[in-house]
Write a protein that holds these residues in place. Sequence first.
Motif, PDB file in Angstrom:
ATOM      1  N   GLY A  49       6.524  -1.524 -10.855  1.00 56.06           N
ATOM      2  CA  GLY A  49       7.070  -1.300 -12.180  1.00 56.06           C
ATOM      3  C   GLY A  49       6.252  -1.973 -13.266  1.00 56.06           C
ATOM      4  N   ALA A  50       6.664  -1.719 -14.508  1.00 52.98           N
ATOM      5  CA  ALA A  50       5.983  -2.326 -15.651  1.00 52.98           C
ATOM      6  C   ALA A  50       6.089  -3.845 -15.618  1.00 52.98           C
ATOM      7  N   ASP A  51       7.120  -4.360 -14.935  1.00 50.56           N
ATOM      8  CA  ASP A  51       7.295  -5.809 -14.828  1.00 50.56           C
ATOM      9  C   ASP A  51       6.479  -6.413 -13.680  1.00 50.56           C
ATOM     10  N   GLY A  52       5.707  -5.556 -12.986  1.00 53.80           N
ATOM     11  CA  GLY A  52       4.862  -6.030 -11.898  1.00 53.80           C
ATOM     12  C   GLY A  52       5.559  -6.175 -10.574  1.00 53.80           C
ATOM     13  N   ALA A 103      -3.442  -0.358  -8.174  1.00 58.33           N
ATOM     14  CA  ALA A 103      -2.469   0.519  -7.512  1.00 58.33           C
ATOM     15  C   ALA A 103      -1.103   0.446  -8.190  1.00 58.33           C
ATOM     16  N   ARG A 104      -0.502   1.594  -8.386  1.00 65.20           N
ATOM     17  CA  ARG A 104       0.830   1.668  -8.986  1.00 65.20           C
ATOM     18  C   ARG A 104       1.856   2.263  -8.034  1.00 65.20           C
ATOM     19  N   SER A 105       1.389   2.926  -7.008  1.00 64.67           N
ATOM     20  CA  SER A 105       2.309   3.418  -5.974  1.00 64.67           C
ATOM     21  C   SER A 105       1.560   3.574  -4.668  1.00 64.67           C
ATOM     22  N   LEU A 106       2.314   3.469  -3.591  1.00 58.15           N
ATOM     23  CA  LEU A 106       1.753   3.543  -2.259  1.00 58.15           C
ATOM     24  C   LEU A 106       2.747   4.293  -1.381  1.00 58.15           C
ATOM     25  N   THR A 107       2.282   5.354  -0.736  1.00 58.06           N
ATOM     26  CA  THR A 107       3.157   6.141   0.128  1.00 58.06           C
ATOM     27  C   THR A 107       2.585   6.167   1.537  1.00 58.06           C
ATOM     28  N   ILE A 108       3.428   5.817   2.496  1.00 57.26           N
ATOM     29  CA  ILE A 108       3.043   5.836   3.909  1.00 57.26           C
ATOM     30  C   ILE A 108       3.899   6.881   4.606  1.00 57.26           C
ATOM     31  N   THR A 109       3.260   7.763   5.347  1.00 60.30           N
ATOM     32  CA  THR A 109       3.974   8.838   6.047  1.00 60.30           C
ATOM     33  C   THR A 109       3.565   8.855   7.509  1.00 60.30           C
TER      34      THR A 109
END
Length: 349
Positions: free
Chosen positions: A65-68, A46-52
């Motif tokens: 991010g690339a830095d984890g 997973a690279r992004s997570l959106t909760i609505t």
Amino acid sequence: MRPTKLLLLALVLGAAALLTLQLSREPASAGEAKSPLLTVTALDGARSLTITLKPTGKATTLEKGADGVWVVKEKQGLPADLENRLIPLFRSLQKAESFGVLTTNPKRIEKLNLDSSLRLVGADGKAFELTFGKATDDGLGAAATVADGQGGVQAIRTNFTGFLEADPVNWFDPVLFTAKPEELKSLTFTWTDGTLTFARPEKGKPFGGKEGGLLEEMTNVLMTLRANDAVAKGDKDATAAFTKPWSIQLVLFEGATVTLTLAKTAATGPNESPKLWMRVTHSDPKHKSNGMTAKAEFIAPPWLAEQLPATLAEFKKAVEPPPAQPGPGAGPTLNIPGLGPVSAPPGVK
């Protein structure tokens, strides 16, 4: 009617109710069995997570991010609260399973109160979406909808019981600095009306003097600096407040120095408290407080304003409170041997 006939009638009615309940449910196919709600690959990548949350319109997007490091997009890219928010959510998703199709009937799906959505985007850019609703009738967990692979959606039974929080203020890590109270070596207060410095004689020893008790109480507050909210740099209220700041410098026995800069915004209404702003900088350039303060302006908890005097005059008043004033109508006293002080009769001075 005889008891035997009553018993038979009850059994018949019960069987009819059970049959009606079974017919009202859509039959599960023989091949359906429980399976992971989300694959390990989807979660690990997973690279992004959106909760609505649909009823309120609030949404939170967390990005890796690339830095984890996971950050909260809506809160100026501040670090996410891993311990209390993100890790518990991922653990709930890892344990969650699908127990097959609940319904594909659009009318039944509408009744599931599907108001919390979760969108997970992997490293390859592919998105996986789930919308959660109320718990299923059997109490297993939240009902959810997923794509059916044919352009539509289907509702499934799950055992997911995690909490989906959509307000960004609850997702960023609020702790700017923390250390054990015994690590504090000295305090320097810099107000507009004066400066004071106090030091402990040695590690493990309390502050001395008449101010000692007050300083120990303040130390317990200052050694964990936590924000209530964060706003963007350049916020007009914060900018105006920091034209009249005061500061507290904390020196630790290990040699590090932490500077807390504070400012107030007056209350805007009779039922509101003044807003206390805070900035935290650390002598170690790599300390997280420096990066956080560079990204946002922080609002302190309301009670902190009551614990930290904003002027030298307030500090002195806290150390030496004014003597109690006599009550209304109180007159002079007479010291009578054996009785102690008693009120003097009227006319006696």
